[in-house]
Design a protein around this motif. Sequence first.
Motif, PDB file in Angstrom:
ATOM      1  N   ILE A 138      49.168  33.976  40.455  1.00  0.00           N
ATOM      2  CA  ILE A 138      50.115  34.859  39.774  1.00  0.00           C
ATOM      3  C   ILE A 138      51.387  34.102  39.392  1.00  0.00           C
ATOM      4  N   ALA A 139      51.918  33.328  40.330  1.00  0.00           N
ATOM      5  CA  ALA A 139      53.156  32.593  40.066  1.00  0.00           C
ATOM      6  C   ALA A 139      52.965  31.539  38.987  1.00  0.00           C
ATOM      7  N   ILE A 143      46.893  39.594  25.719  1.00  0.00           N
ATOM      8  CA  ILE A 143      45.939  38.495  25.907  1.00  0.00           C
ATOM      9  C   ILE A 143      46.334  37.640  27.105  1.00  0.00           C
ATOM     10  N   ALA A 144      47.638  37.402  27.281  1.00  0.00           N
ATOM     11  CA  ALA A 144      48.105  36.597  28.407  1.00  0.00           C
ATOM     12  C   ALA A 144      47.900  37.311  29.739  1.00  0.00           C
ATOM     13  N   VAL A 194      41.899  40.321  35.509  1.00  0.00           N
ATOM     14  CA  VAL A 194      40.506  40.111  35.910  1.00  0.00           C
ATOM     15  C   VAL A 194      40.437  39.336  37.222  1.00  0.00           C
ATOM     16  N   ALA A 195      41.246  38.293  37.339  1.00  0.00           N
ATOM     17  CA  ALA A 195      41.239  37.483  38.561  1.00  0.00           C
ATOM     18  C   ALA A 195      41.675  38.300  39.763  1.00  0.00           C
ATOM     19  N   TYR A 196      42.685  39.145  39.589  1.00  0.00           N
ATOM     20  CA  TYR A 196      43.154  39.952  40.723  1.00  0.00           C
ATOM     21  C   TYR A 196      42.096  40.970  41.144  1.00  0.00           C
TER      22      TYR A 196
END
Length: 262
Positions: free
Chosen positions: A191-192, A236-237, A243-245
Amino acid sequence: MLVTRSLGSKIVIQLVVTLMALPFLLPLVAMVQGSLGGRGLGNYVKVWETGVLPTYLLNSVLISVFAILIVYACTMLAAFGFSKLRIAGKEIWFWALLLALTMPEAVLLTPLFVTASTFDMYNQLVAVILPVAALQIPFTTLLARNFYDGIPSEIMDAARVDGANIWQVFWRVVLPLTRPIAAAIVVLTLIAAWNAYLLPMLMLNDPGRQVLTLLPSYFVSQYTNDQTGVLAAAVIAAVPMLVAYLALQKYFERGLAAGALK
């Protein structure tokens, strides 16, 4: 874990959770709606037609991957040492590390820029990777140390009796037990690193080195202000991070809870 049995309690909790989520959900809904204004999905086609999306995406992925690797390696080793090893003055060093949590990123921009220029790292991805990783390590070390404290030292003692050295104990005995906190560390660092904005904007002036969080600025200049393009680029960003989270949510919550409590 608290369990509610009455229907009234469940309704109240659901209402409270919903009200807490609304301030975060409403801007996201507005962003998606704004990105579909005018040309609809054509706004996303417009972002793709800029030709910079693959480059920005690749740079964001590289920064995130290398930052995760650095944070994971440093955190696991540091937390193991602070929790399980006898090191002279380790509590002093630990609290000195935690002092870094009080330093806001904006205050560090000028010295980081001077350092990157001095060591010829300006306009290189490493000028973003190293500071992003360094800013995450104090907090992730705090979480991981609390998790390590919950691992019985008797497991390590048994391995030492069987002839394992300290590195073998760490690699073969302790590290496999840290998967929950490792997932939390990966998600927090991702995230960071993915959402980093100030550091890439300062350190990466070359268009071929910029990242996905800077993509919305592609549609804003002195003479143009394409808000639909800005919002489409922002969506888009955000999608890869969402999805990853969702994919790691279960492990992230478990690890965060385990790392927060002794």
